[in-house]
Motif scaffolding. Structure first.
Motif, mmCIF file in Angstrom:
data_model
loop_
_atom_site.group_PDB
_atom_site.id
_atom_site.type_symbol
_atom_site.label_atom_id
_atom_site.label_comp_id
_atom_site.label_asym_id
_atom_site.label_seq_id
_atom_site.Cartn_x
_atom_site.Cartn_y
_atom_site.Cartn_z
ATOM 1 N N ASN A 197 27.289 49.021 43.286
ATOM 2 C CA ASN A 197 28.294 49.218 44.334
ATOM 3 C C ASN A 197 29.738 49.039 43.873
ATOM 4 O O ASN A 197 30.646 49.600 44.486
ATOM 5 C CB ASN A 197 28.046 48.225 45.478
ATOM 6 C CG ASN A 197 26.761 48.527 46.214
ATOM 7 O OD1 ASN A 197 26.418 49.687 46.437
ATOM 8 N ND2 ASN A 197 26.017 47.489 46.570
ATOM 9 N N PHE A 198 29.925 48.262 42.850
ATOM 10 C CA PHE A 198 31.292 47.842 42.540
ATOM 11 C C PHE A 198 31.757 48.113 41.107
ATOM 12 O O PHE A 198 32.860 47.729 40.721
ATOM 13 C CB PHE A 198 31.450 46.354 42.851
ATOM 14 C CG PHE A 198 31.249 46.021 44.306
ATOM 15 C CD1 PHE A 198 32.213 46.356 45.243
ATOM 16 C CD2 PHE A 198 30.087 45.396 44.754
ATOM 17 C CE1 PHE A 198 32.042 46.070 46.590
ATOM 18 C CE2 PHE A 198 29.896 45.102 46.100
ATOM 19 C CZ PHE A 198 30.871 45.443 47.022
ATOM 20 N N TRP A 210 38.256 45.341 46.180
ATOM 21 C CA TRP A 210 39.381 44.833 46.977
ATOM 22 C C TRP A 210 39.362 45.396 48.394
ATOM 23 O O TRP A 210 39.796 44.730 49.324
ATOM 24 C CB TRP A 210 40.706 45.143 46.254
ATOM 25 C CG TRP A 210 40.783 44.389 44.951
ATOM 26 C CD1 TRP A 210 41.254 43.112 44.773
ATOM 27 C CD2 TRP A 210 40.319 44.820 43.658
ATOM 28 N NE1 TRP A 210 41.109 42.734 43.464
ATOM 29 C CE2 TRP A 210 40.548 43.755 42.752
ATOM 30 C CE3 TRP A 210 39.731 45.992 43.178
ATOM 31 C CZ2 TRP A 210 40.210 43.832 41.396
ATOM 32 C CZ3 TRP A 210 39.405 46.074 41.823
ATOM 33 C CH2 TRP A 210 39.642 45.011 40.953
ATOM 34 N N LYS A 211 38.847 46.628 48.540
ATOM 35 C CA LYS A 211 38.802 47.250 49.874
ATOM 36 C C LYS A 211 37.723 46.635 50.738
ATOM 37 O O LYS A 211 37.846 46.595 51.960
ATOM 38 C CB LYS A 211 38.539 48.760 49.741
ATOM 39 C CG LYS A 211 39.772 49.546 49.349
ATOM 40 C CD LYS A 211 39.522 51.047 49.553
ATOM 41 C CE LYS A 211 40.036 51.855 48.386
ATOM 42 N NZ LYS A 211 39.209 52.999 48.022
ATOM 43 N N GLU A 212 36.633 46.240 50.104
ATOM 44 C CA GLU A 212 35.510 45.634 50.833
ATOM 45 C C GLU A 212 35.284 44.231 50.285
ATOM 46 O O GLU A 212 34.200 43.880 49.812
ATOM 47 C CB GLU A 212 34.254 46.493 50.662
ATOM 48 C CG GLU A 212 34.411 47.900 51.210
ATOM 49 C CD GLU A 212 33.269 48.813 50.790
ATOM 50 O OE1 GLU A 212 32.172 48.331 50.446
ATOM 51 O OE2 GLU A 212 33.481 50.034 50.801
ATOM 52 N N ALA A 213 36.352 43.441 50.364
ATOM 53 C CA ALA A 213 36.352 42.134 49.708
ATOM 54 C C ALA A 213 35.236 41.211 50.218
ATOM 55 O O ALA A 213 34.621 40.486 49.429
ATOM 56 C CB ALA A 213 37.716 41.476 49.879
ATOM 57 N N ALA A 214 34.953 41.278 51.519
ATOM 58 C CA ALA A 214 33.917 40.395 52.074
ATOM 59 C C ALA A 214 32.540 40.775 51.532
ATOM 60 O O ALA A 214 31.725 39.903 51.194
ATOM 61 C CB ALA A 214 33.927 40.453 53.596
ATOM 62 N N PHE A 217 39.879 38.313 39.757
ATOM 63 C CA PHE A 217 39.976 39.592 40.461
ATOM 64 C C PHE A 217 41.189 39.611 41.392
ATOM 65 O O PHE A 217 41.166 40.245 42.437
ATOM 66 C CB PHE A 217 38.692 39.866 41.261
ATOM 67 C CG PHE A 217 37.530 40.324 40.399
ATOM 68 C CD1 PHE A 217 37.351 41.674 40.127
ATOM 69 C CD2 PHE A 217 36.640 39.407 39.862
ATOM 70 C CE1 PHE A 217 36.285 42.099 39.338
ATOM 71 C CE2 PHE A 217 35.567 39.822 39.076
ATOM 72 C CZ PHE A 217 35.396 41.168 38.814
ATOM 73 N N GLY A 218 42.219 38.891 41.006
ATOM 74 C CA GLY A 218 43.408 38.768 41.853
ATOM 75 C C GLY A 218 44.250 40.032 41.880
ATOM 76 O O GLY A 218 43.893 41.069 41.303
ATOM 77 N N GLU A 219 45.392 39.898 42.543
ATOM 78 C CA GLU A 219 46.302 41.014 42.720
ATOM 79 C C GLU A 219 46.709 41.637 41.388
ATOM 80 O O GLU A 219 46.992 40.921 40.420
ATOM 81 C CB GLU A 219 47.559 40.481 43.422
ATOM 82 C CG GLU A 219 48.125 41.402 44.467
ATOM 83 C CD GLU A 219 49.401 40.804 45.034
ATOM 84 O OE1 GLU A 219 49.348 39.657 45.512
ATOM 85 O OE2 GLU A 219 50.429 41.511 44.969
ATOM 86 N N ALA A 222 36.020 48.068 37.114
ATOM 87 C CA ALA A 222 35.973 47.560 38.487
ATOM 88 C C ALA A 222 36.385 48.657 39.470
ATOM 89 O O ALA A 222 37.414 49.317 39.272
ATOM 90 C CB ALA A 222 36.913 46.363 38.620
ATOM 91 N N LYS A 223 35.581 48.874 40.504
ATOM 92 C CA LYS A 223 35.903 49.895 41.520
ATOM 93 C C LYS A 223 36.866 49.345 42.565
ATOM 94 O O LYS A 223 36.828 48.149 42.874
ATOM 95 C CB LYS A 223 34.618 50.319 42.232
ATOM 96 C CG LYS A 223 33.777 51.323 41.486
ATOM 97 C CD LYS A 223 32.694 51.812 42.438
ATOM 98 C CE LYS A 223 31.754 52.791 41.808
ATOM 99 N NZ LYS A 223 30.608 53.061 42.699
#
Ligand code: ASC
Length: 150
Positions: free
Chosen positions: A146-147, A97-101, A81-83, A92-93
């Motif tokens: 969610n994702f 990346w926006k809510e990575a934690a 799920f890298g850059e 993938a939503k």
């Protein structure tokens, strides 16, 4: 031959010390890889579900084997799920990346449940498998809700 084998040694050393994302030549390769790992995981998880839900006969050895495949596969997608892997042929939503934690928590939770499912599958007890399957499936679904698009 000696040169070849030492070159191979150097290549291996580089491969194991590079960050995992660097092991994908292109972002599309990472997307393909993670989708493939989820697909194979789902196939084996589904076989456990069929046993847990009584759609196929319980077979302790098959349960243990499927649970091992699922456990191994559950560790693989995350490095992919890298850059640059938020685009292309993927559901993938952007929240990944926006809510990575939050995404990492969900991924960790899934791996924890799959760990418990593995222990249950190895116990040779159908009731243990049944008890562990539901929470494991819920941990898959939580991430999808969610994702994942649709
Ligand atoms: C499965 C499978 C999933 C999960 C999820 C649980 O069998 O392939 O992704 O269970 O659907 O809700």
């Amino acid at each position: 031959m000696k040169t070849m084998s030492s070159l191979f040694g150097v290549a291996m050393a580089v491969a194991v010390t590079l960050p995992v994302h660097a092991q994908f030549a292109k972002p599309e390769d990472a997307v393909k890889y993670r989708k493939a790992s989820f697909t194979v995981m789902a196939a084996h998880f589904g076989r456990l579900g069929a046993m847990a839900n009584g759609r196929t006969p319980y077979d302790a050895k098959m349960a243990a084997e499927n649970a091992d495949v699922v456990l191994t596969l559950s560790k693989l997608p995350w490095a992919a799920f890298g850059e640059g892997t938020d685009k292309g042929d993927t559901r993938a939503k952007p929240e990944i990346w926006k809510e990575a934690a939050k995404y990492k928590d969900a991924a960790d939770k899934m791996q924890a449940e799959i760990g418990k499912l593995n222990v249950a599958a190895k116990s040779g007890n159908i009731d243990a498998l049944k008890a562990a399957f539901g929470p494991a499936a819920a941990s898959c679904k939580a991430c999808h809700d969610n994702f994942r698009k649709d």
